[in-house]
Design a protein around this motif. Sequence first.
Motif, mmCIF file in Angstrom:
data_model
loop_
_atom_site.group_PDB
_atom_site.id
_atom_site.type_symbol
_atom_site.label_atom_id
_atom_site.label_comp_id
_atom_site.label_asym_id
_atom_site.label_seq_id
_atom_site.Cartn_x
_atom_site.Cartn_y
_atom_site.Cartn_z
ATOM 1 N N LYS A 1 -33.578 5.673 0.305
ATOM 2 C CA LYS A 1 -35.008 5.442 0.509
ATOM 3 C C LYS A 1 -35.355 5.323 1.993
ATOM 4 O O LYS A 1 -36.334 5.908 2.471
ATOM 5 N N LEU A 2 -34.545 4.549 2.710
ATOM 6 C CA LEU A 2 -34.839 4.295 4.123
ATOM 7 C C LEU A 2 -34.652 5.540 4.973
ATOM 8 O O LEU A 2 -35.488 5.850 5.829
ATOM 9 N N ALA A 3 -33.541 6.260 4.776
ATOM 10 C CA ALA A 3 -33.290 7.462 5.565
ATOM 11 C C ALA A 3 -34.379 8.506 5.326
ATOM 12 O O ALA A 3 -34.830 9.189 6.257
ATOM 13 N N HIS A 4 -34.808 8.630 4.076
ATOM 14 C CA HIS A 4 -35.898 9.570 3.757
ATOM 15 C C HIS A 4 -37.187 9.158 4.468
ATOM 16 O O HIS A 4 -37.878 9.993 5.058
ATOM 17 N N ALA A 5 -37.506 7.855 4.420
ATOM 18 C CA ALA A 5 -38.731 7.375 5.068
ATOM 19 C C ALA A 5 -38.675 7.561 6.577
ATOM 20 O O ALA A 5 -39.718 7.727 7.227
ATOM 21 N N MET A 6 -37.463 7.544 7.155
ATOM 22 C CA MET A 6 -37.311 7.764 8.596
ATOM 23 C C MET A 6 -37.430 9.234 8.973
ATOM 24 O O MET A 6 -37.499 9.562 10.156
ATOM 25 N N ARG B 1 -35.249 11.469 -6.956
ATOM 26 C CA ARG B 1 -36.500 10.718 -7.080
ATOM 27 C C ARG B 1 -36.683 9.732 -5.930
ATOM 28 O O ARG B 1 -37.802 9.515 -5.448
ATOM 29 N N LEU B 2 -35.581 9.156 -5.481
ATOM 30 C CA LEU B 2 -35.654 8.143 -4.421
ATOM 31 C C LEU B 2 -35.781 8.745 -3.030
ATOM 32 O O LEU B 2 -35.998 8.020 -2.064
ATOM 33 N N GLY B 3 -35.609 10.066 -2.924
ATOM 34 C CA GLY B 3 -35.832 10.700 -1.628
ATOM 35 C C GLY B 3 -34.722 11.599 -1.129
ATOM 36 O O GLY B 3 -34.835 12.181 -0.048
ATOM 37 N N ALA B 4 -33.632 11.740 -1.875
ATOM 38 C CA ALA B 4 -32.554 12.623 -1.430
ATOM 39 C C ALA B 4 -32.994 14.082 -1.534
ATOM 40 O O ALA B 4 -33.694 14.473 -2.467
ATOM 41 N N ASP B 5 -32.566 14.867 -0.559
ATOM 42 C CA ASP B 5 -32.826 16.315 -0.590
ATOM 43 C C ASP B 5 -31.727 17.051 -1.337
ATOM 44 O O ASP B 5 -31.972 18.107 -1.927
ATOM 45 N N HIS B 6 -30.517 16.501 -1.321
ATOM 46 C CA HIS B 6 -29.357 17.138 -1.960
ATOM 47 C C HIS B 6 -28.496 16.059 -2.606
ATOM 48 O O HIS B 6 -28.510 14.893 -2.187
#
Length: 348
Positions: free
Chosen positions: A193-198, A217-222
Amino acid sequence: MPTTVTAYAAPAADQPLVRTTIERRDVGPHDVRIEIRYAGICHSDIHTARGDWGPVAYPLVVGHEIAGVVVEVGAEVTRHAVGDRVGVGCMVNSCRECAQCQAGNEQYCLNGMTGTYAAVDRDGSTTQGGYSQQVVVVEDFVVRIPDALELDVAAPLLCAGITTYSPLRHWGAGPGTKVAVVGMGGLGHMAVKLAHAMGAEVTVLSQSLKKQEDGLRLGADHYHATSDPDTFTALRGSFDLIINTVSAVVDLDAYLSLLAVDGTLVNVGAPAEPLPVQVFSLIPARRSFAGSSIGSIAETQEMLDFCAEHGLGADVEVIGADQVNEAWERVLASDVRYRFVIDTSTLA
Protein backbone atom coordinates in the motif's frame (compact mmCIF):
# COMPACT_ATOMS: atom_id res chain seq x y z
CA MET A 1 -0.62 5.25 43.40
CA PRO A 2 -0.19 2.65 40.62
CA THR A 3 -3.36 1.60 38.79
CA THR A 4 -4.35 -2.06 38.41
CA VAL A 5 -5.64 -3.01 34.95
CA THR A 6 -6.70 -6.21 33.22
CA ALA A 7 -4.35 -7.72 30.63
CA TYR A 8 -3.51 -10.92 28.78
CA ALA A 9 -0.04 -12.21 29.66
CA ALA A 10 2.29 -15.06 28.72
CA PRO A 11 3.07 -16.91 31.98
CA ALA A 12 5.94 -18.83 30.35
CA ALA A 13 7.50 -19.43 26.93
CA ASP A 14 5.58 -22.66 26.34
CA GLN A 15 2.20 -21.70 27.80
CA PRO A 16 -0.84 -19.94 26.29
CA LEU A 17 -1.67 -16.38 27.27
CA VAL A 18 -3.91 -15.97 30.31
CA ARG A 19 -6.14 -13.24 31.66
CA THR A 20 -4.49 -11.44 34.57
CA THR A 21 -3.92 -8.01 36.10
CA ILE A 22 -0.88 -5.74 35.99
CA GLU A 23 0.03 -2.43 37.55
CA ARG A 24 0.57 0.76 35.59
CA ARG A 25 2.66 3.47 37.21
CA ASP A 26 1.21 6.69 38.48
CA VAL A 27 1.26 9.53 35.94
CA GLY A 28 4.41 11.60 36.35
CA PRO A 29 4.88 15.23 35.24
CA HIS A 30 5.66 14.27 31.62
CA ASP A 31 3.53 11.11 31.37
CA VAL A 32 0.34 10.36 29.47
CA ARG A 33 -2.18 7.72 30.57
CA ILE A 34 -3.87 6.11 27.58
CA GLU A 35 -7.06 4.06 27.59
CA ILE A 36 -6.21 1.44 24.99
CA ARG A 37 -8.98 0.82 22.48
CA TYR A 38 -7.20 -1.50 20.05
CA ALA A 39 -3.97 -3.50 20.11
CA GLY A 40 -2.55 -5.15 16.99
CA ILE A 41 -0.99 -8.60 17.06
CA CYS A 42 2.51 -8.62 15.58
CA HIS A 43 4.66 -11.68 14.84
CA SER A 44 7.24 -10.06 17.12
CA ASP A 45 4.84 -10.54 20.03
CA ILE A 46 4.96 -14.28 19.50
CA HIS A 47 8.74 -14.44 18.97
CA THR A 48 9.35 -12.48 22.16
CA ALA A 49 6.85 -14.29 24.38
CA ARG A 50 8.16 -17.66 23.25
CA GLY A 51 11.77 -16.75 23.94
CA ASP A 52 12.86 -16.98 20.30
CA TRP A 53 14.98 -13.83 20.58
CA GLY A 54 16.37 -14.53 24.02
CA PRO A 55 15.18 -14.92 27.61
CA VAL A 56 12.50 -12.58 28.95
CA ALA A 57 10.88 -12.04 32.34
CA TYR A 58 7.47 -13.63 32.91
CA PRO A 59 4.62 -13.00 33.20
CA LEU A 60 4.89 -10.86 30.07
CA VAL A 61 2.27 -8.68 28.40
CA VAL A 62 3.16 -8.03 24.77
CA GLY A 63 1.67 -5.72 22.14
CA HIS A 64 3.31 -2.69 20.51
CA GLU A 65 0.61 -1.59 18.09
CA ILE A 66 -1.47 0.51 20.45
CA ALA A 67 -4.29 2.91 19.57
CA GLY A 68 -6.38 4.67 22.18
CA VAL A 69 -7.47 7.86 23.86
CA VAL A 70 -5.68 10.03 26.43
CA VAL A 71 -7.46 9.91 29.81
CA GLU A 72 -4.90 11.67 32.02
CA VAL A 73 -1.83 13.86 31.53
CA GLY A 74 0.98 14.96 33.81
CA ALA A 75 1.27 18.53 35.04
CA GLU A 76 4.02 19.44 32.56
CA VAL A 77 2.68 17.66 29.46
CA THR A 78 2.39 19.95 26.42
CA ARG A 79 2.09 17.58 23.46
CA HIS A 80 -1.19 15.84 24.32
CA ALA A 81 -4.46 16.53 26.10
CA VAL A 82 -7.26 14.46 27.60
CA GLY A 83 -9.47 13.18 24.79
CA ASP A 84 -6.73 13.08 22.13
CA ARG A 85 -6.62 10.07 19.82
CA VAL A 86 -3.10 8.70 20.14
CA GLY A 87 -0.86 5.76 19.43
CA VAL A 88 2.16 4.01 20.92
CA GLY A 89 4.49 1.87 18.85
CA CYS A 90 7.51 -0.29 19.52
CA MET A 91 9.38 2.01 21.92
CA VAL A 92 8.44 4.02 24.98
CA ASN A 93 11.73 5.67 25.88
CA SER A 94 15.39 6.19 24.99
CA CYS A 95 18.40 7.82 26.61
CA ARG A 96 17.71 11.16 24.85
CA GLU A 97 21.42 12.01 25.10
CA CYS A 98 23.40 9.90 22.60
CA ALA A 99 24.24 11.01 19.06
CA GLN A 100 21.36 9.03 17.53
CA CYS A 101 18.77 10.35 19.97
CA GLN A 102 20.04 13.88 19.40
CA ALA A 103 19.75 13.31 15.65
CA GLY A 104 16.12 12.22 16.01
CA ASN A 105 16.78 8.51 15.53
CA GLU A 106 15.57 7.26 18.88
CA GLN A 107 15.02 3.77 17.48
CA TYR A 108 18.80 3.48 17.07
CA CYS A 109 19.63 4.82 20.55
CA LEU A 110 23.26 3.93 21.24
CA ASN A 111 22.35 3.06 24.82
CA GLY A 112 19.42 0.93 23.72
CA MET A 113 15.91 2.26 23.17
CA THR A 114 13.29 1.05 25.65
CA GLY A 115 10.90 -1.39 24.01
CA THR A 116 7.18 -1.20 24.74
CA TYR A 117 7.39 -4.61 26.37
CA ALA A 118 10.06 -6.97 27.78
CA ALA A 119 12.46 -4.07 28.35
CA VAL A 120 13.85 -2.35 31.42
CA ASP A 121 12.53 1.20 31.61
CA ARG A 122 14.53 4.12 32.95
CA ASP A 123 12.92 3.65 36.39
CA GLY A 124 14.05 0.01 36.55
CA SER A 125 10.63 -1.53 35.90
CA THR A 126 9.92 -4.08 33.17
CA THR A 127 7.74 -2.66 30.42
CA GLN A 128 4.43 -4.36 29.68
CA GLY A 129 2.66 -3.97 26.37
CA GLY A 130 -0.68 -3.25 24.80
CA TYR A 131 -2.71 -6.41 25.40
CA SER A 132 -4.16 -4.48 28.34
CA GLN A 133 -6.68 -1.80 29.26
CA GLN A 134 -4.27 1.09 29.82
CA VAL A 135 -0.69 2.16 29.41
CA VAL A 136 1.33 5.06 30.83
CA VAL A 137 3.98 6.49 28.49
CA VAL A 138 6.20 9.57 28.56
CA GLU A 139 4.64 12.15 26.22
CA ASP A 140 7.58 12.29 23.78
CA PHE A 141 6.91 8.70 22.70
CA VAL A 142 3.19 9.13 22.05
CA VAL A 143 2.00 10.06 18.54
CA ARG A 144 -1.22 11.65 17.31
CA ILE A 145 -3.63 9.55 15.25
CA PRO A 146 -5.31 11.75 12.62
CA ASP A 147 -9.11 11.93 12.67
CA ALA A 148 -9.21 10.46 9.15
CA LEU A 149 -7.97 7.10 10.48
CA GLU A 150 -10.21 4.77 12.48
CA LEU A 151 -8.41 3.50 15.56
CA ASP A 152 -8.71 -0.20 14.68
CA VAL A 153 -7.03 0.16 11.27
CA ALA A 154 -4.54 2.65 12.69
CA ALA A 155 -3.21 0.36 15.44
CA PRO A 156 -1.08 -1.86 13.13
CA LEU A 157 0.45 1.23 11.56
CA LEU A 158 2.41 1.73 14.80
CA CYS A 159 4.59 -1.26 13.89
CA ALA A 160 3.71 -2.77 10.51
CA GLY A 161 3.19 0.65 8.99
CA ILE A 162 6.31 2.40 10.23
CA THR A 163 8.52 -0.68 9.82
CA THR A 164 7.83 -0.64 6.08
CA TYR A 165 7.42 3.12 5.59
CA SER A 166 10.85 3.94 7.02
CA PRO A 167 12.95 1.87 4.58
CA LEU A 168 10.75 2.83 1.63
CA ARG A 169 11.40 6.49 2.42
CA HIS A 170 15.08 6.02 3.31
CA TRP A 171 15.92 4.17 0.08
CA GLY A 172 13.89 6.50 -2.11
CA ALA A 173 10.84 4.55 -3.23
CA GLY A 174 8.86 6.74 -5.59
CA PRO A 175 8.08 7.45 -9.25
CA GLY A 176 10.54 5.72 -11.57
CA THR A 177 11.62 3.10 -9.01
CA LYS A 178 10.85 -0.60 -9.01
CA VAL A 179 10.10 -2.05 -5.57
CA ALA A 180 9.53 -5.69 -4.68
CA VAL A 181 7.85 -6.82 -1.48
CA VAL A 182 8.67 -10.32 -0.21
CA GLY A 183 5.74 -11.77 1.70
CA MET A 184 2.09 -10.71 1.80
CA GLY A 185 1.42 -10.72 5.52
CA GLY A 186 0.95 -8.01 8.12
CA LEU A 187 4.05 -6.07 7.11
CA GLY A 188 3.92 -7.00 3.44
CA HIS A 189 0.42 -5.77 2.77
CA MET A 190 1.31 -2.39 4.28
CA ALA A 191 4.53 -2.24 2.24
CA VAL A 192 2.47 -2.74 -0.93
CA LYS A 193 0.00 0.00 0.00
CA LEU A 194 2.71 2.46 1.00
CA ALA A 195 5.04 1.85 -1.95
CA HIS A 196 2.10 2.24 -4.35
CA ALA A 197 1.02 5.49 -2.68
CA MET A 198 4.61 6.77 -3.00
CA GLY A 199 4.42 6.20 -6.75
CA ALA A 200 6.72 3.19 -7.16
CA GLU A 201 6.11 0.26 -9.50
CA VAL A 202 5.33 -2.53 -7.03
CA THR A 203 5.84 -6.29 -7.37
CA VAL A 204 4.81 -8.85 -4.76
CA LEU A 205 6.97 -11.95 -4.35
CA SER A 206 4.98 -14.54 -2.42
CA GLN A 207 5.27 -18.30 -2.01
CA SER A 208 2.13 -18.88 -4.06
CA LEU A 209 -0.45 -16.95 -6.05
CA LYS A 210 -3.27 -17.50 -3.54
CA LYS A 211 -3.18 -13.84 -2.43
CA GLN A 212 -2.65 -12.43 -5.91
CA GLU A 213 -6.09 -10.83 -6.11
CA ASP A 214 -5.51 -9.11 -2.79
CA GLY A 215 -2.06 -7.93 -3.79
CA LEU A 216 -3.30 -6.31 -6.97
CA ARG A 217 -6.24 -4.75 -5.11
CA LEU A 218 -3.89 -3.22 -2.55
CA GLY A 219 -1.76 -1.58 -5.22
CA ALA A 220 0.71 -4.11 -6.63
CA ASP A 221 1.41 -3.87 -10.35
CA HIS A 222 2.78 -7.43 -10.58
CA TYR A 223 2.57 -10.59 -8.49
CA HIS A 224 4.87 -13.63 -8.73
CA ALA A 225 5.15 -16.95 -6.93
CA THR A 226 8.60 -17.63 -5.48
CA SER A 227 7.86 -21.37 -5.50
CA ASP A 228 8.19 -21.16 -9.30
CA PRO A 229 11.92 -21.26 -10.20
CA ASP A 230 11.17 -19.35 -13.40
CA THR A 231 10.33 -16.30 -11.27
CA PHE A 232 13.98 -15.82 -10.32
CA THR A 233 15.10 -16.23 -13.91
CA ALA A 234 12.54 -13.86 -15.37
CA LEU A 235 13.07 -11.11 -12.78
CA ARG A 236 16.86 -11.23 -12.49
CA GLY A 237 18.36 -7.74 -12.12
CA SER A 238 14.96 -6.03 -12.04
CA PHE A 239 14.52 -4.14 -8.78
CA ASP A 240 15.93 -1.01 -7.20
CA LEU A 241 14.65 -2.00 -3.77
CA ILE A 242 13.41 -5.23 -2.19
CA ILE A 243 11.68 -5.16 1.19
CA ASN A 244 11.83 -8.61 2.81
CA THR A 245 9.06 -8.85 5.41
CA VAL A 246 9.36 -12.59 6.07
CA SER A 247 10.25 -13.65 9.64
CA ALA A 248 11.76 -16.93 8.49
CA VAL A 249 14.89 -18.10 6.72
CA VAL A 250 14.82 -17.41 2.97
CA ASP A 251 17.39 -17.91 0.21
CA LEU A 252 18.95 -14.45 0.33
CA ASP A 253 21.25 -15.13 -2.60
CA ALA A 254 18.26 -15.87 -4.82
CA TYR A 255 16.57 -12.63 -3.83
CA LEU A 256 19.76 -10.59 -4.16
CA SER A 257 20.00 -11.78 -7.76
CA LEU A 258 16.79 -9.87 -8.45
CA LEU A 259 18.40 -6.52 -7.65
CA ALA A 260 19.58 -4.15 -10.34
CA VAL A 261 23.01 -2.53 -10.11
CA ASP A 262 23.15 -0.46 -6.90
CA GLY A 263 19.94 -2.10 -5.69
CA THR A 264 19.28 -2.81 -2.02
CA LEU A 265 17.56 -5.67 -0.24
CA VAL A 266 16.29 -4.53 3.16
CA ASN A 267 15.32 -7.03 5.83
CA VAL A 268 12.52 -5.94 8.14
CA GLY A 269 11.40 -9.47 8.97
CA ALA A 270 13.37 -10.78 11.96
CA PRO A 271 13.84 -14.56 11.97
CA ALA A 272 15.35 -16.20 15.02
CA GLU A 273 17.93 -18.03 12.87
CA PRO A 274 20.92 -16.52 11.01
CA LEU A 275 20.51 -15.59 7.35
CA PRO A 276 23.58 -16.69 5.36
CA VAL A 277 24.64 -14.70 2.30
CA GLN A 278 27.35 -15.23 -0.32
CA VAL A 279 29.50 -12.16 -0.89
CA PHE A 280 29.43 -12.78 -4.65
CA SER A 281 25.70 -12.12 -4.56
CA LEU A 282 26.67 -8.53 -3.74
CA ILE A 283 29.96 -7.72 -5.45
CA PRO A 284 29.18 -8.14 -9.19
CA ALA A 285 26.34 -5.57 -9.22
CA ARG A 286 27.34 -3.36 -6.26
CA ARG A 287 24.29 -4.58 -4.42
CA SER A 288 23.56 -3.92 -0.76
CA PHE A 289 21.97 -6.05 1.95
CA ALA A 290 20.59 -3.94 4.77
CA GLY A 291 18.30 -3.98 7.77
CA SER A 292 15.87 -1.42 9.12
CA SER A 293 14.18 -1.09 12.50
CA ILE A 294 10.83 0.72 12.85
CA GLY A 295 11.28 4.51 12.63
CA SER A 296 11.75 7.56 14.79
CA ILE A 297 8.86 9.21 16.61
CA ALA A 298 8.88 12.08 14.08
CA GLU A 299 8.89 9.64 11.17
CA THR A 300 6.08 7.62 12.77
CA GLN A 301 3.98 10.79 12.94
CA GLU A 302 4.90 11.54 9.32
CA MET A 303 3.78 8.02 8.35
CA LEU A 304 0.43 8.39 10.13
CA ASP A 305 -0.20 11.72 8.41
CA PHE A 306 0.78 10.17 5.05
CA CYS A 307 -1.64 7.29 5.61
CA ALA A 308 -4.44 9.69 6.56
CA GLU A 309 -3.77 11.78 3.45
CA HIS A 310 -3.89 8.73 1.18
CA GLY A 311 -6.67 6.85 2.95
CA LEU A 312 -4.41 3.99 4.03
CA GLY A 313 -5.10 1.75 7.01
CA ALA A 314 -4.27 -1.85 7.74
CA ASP A 315 -6.63 -4.61 6.60
CA VAL A 316 -7.71 -5.98 9.97
CA GLU A 317 -9.69 -8.73 11.63
CA VAL A 318 -10.93 -7.46 14.99
CA ILE A 319 -11.10 -10.07 17.74
CA GLY A 320 -12.02 -10.29 21.41
CA ALA A 321 -9.27 -10.71 23.98
CA ASP A 322 -10.35 -14.29 24.68
CA GLN A 323 -9.48 -15.19 21.08
CA VAL A 324 -5.84 -14.17 21.34
CA ASN A 325 -4.37 -17.67 21.63
CA GLU A 326 -6.29 -18.86 18.59
CA ALA A 327 -5.17 -15.73 16.74
CA TRP A 328 -1.52 -16.48 17.54
CA GLU A 329 -1.86 -19.96 16.08
CA ARG A 330 -3.43 -18.50 12.97
CA VAL A 331 -0.61 -15.95 12.65
CA LEU A 332 1.90 -18.80 12.75
CA ALA A 333 -0.11 -20.56 10.05
CA SER A 334 -0.29 -17.35 7.93
CA ASP A 335 -4.06 -17.50 8.27
CA VAL A 336 -4.91 -13.82 8.62
CA ARG A 337 -5.65 -11.07 6.12
CA TYR A 338 -3.75 -9.16 7.24
CA ARG A 339 -3.58 -8.14 10.88
CA PHE A 340 -5.42 -9.27 13.97
CA VAL A 341 -6.44 -6.41 16.22
CA ILE A 342 -7.69 -6.95 19.78
CA ASP A 343 -10.72 -4.93 20.82
CA THR A 344 -9.50 -4.17 24.32
CA SER A 345 -12.98 -3.24 25.55
CA THR A 346 -13.44 -7.03 25.77
CA LEU A 347 -10.97 -7.03 28.68
CA ALA A 348 -13.49 -5.22 30.91
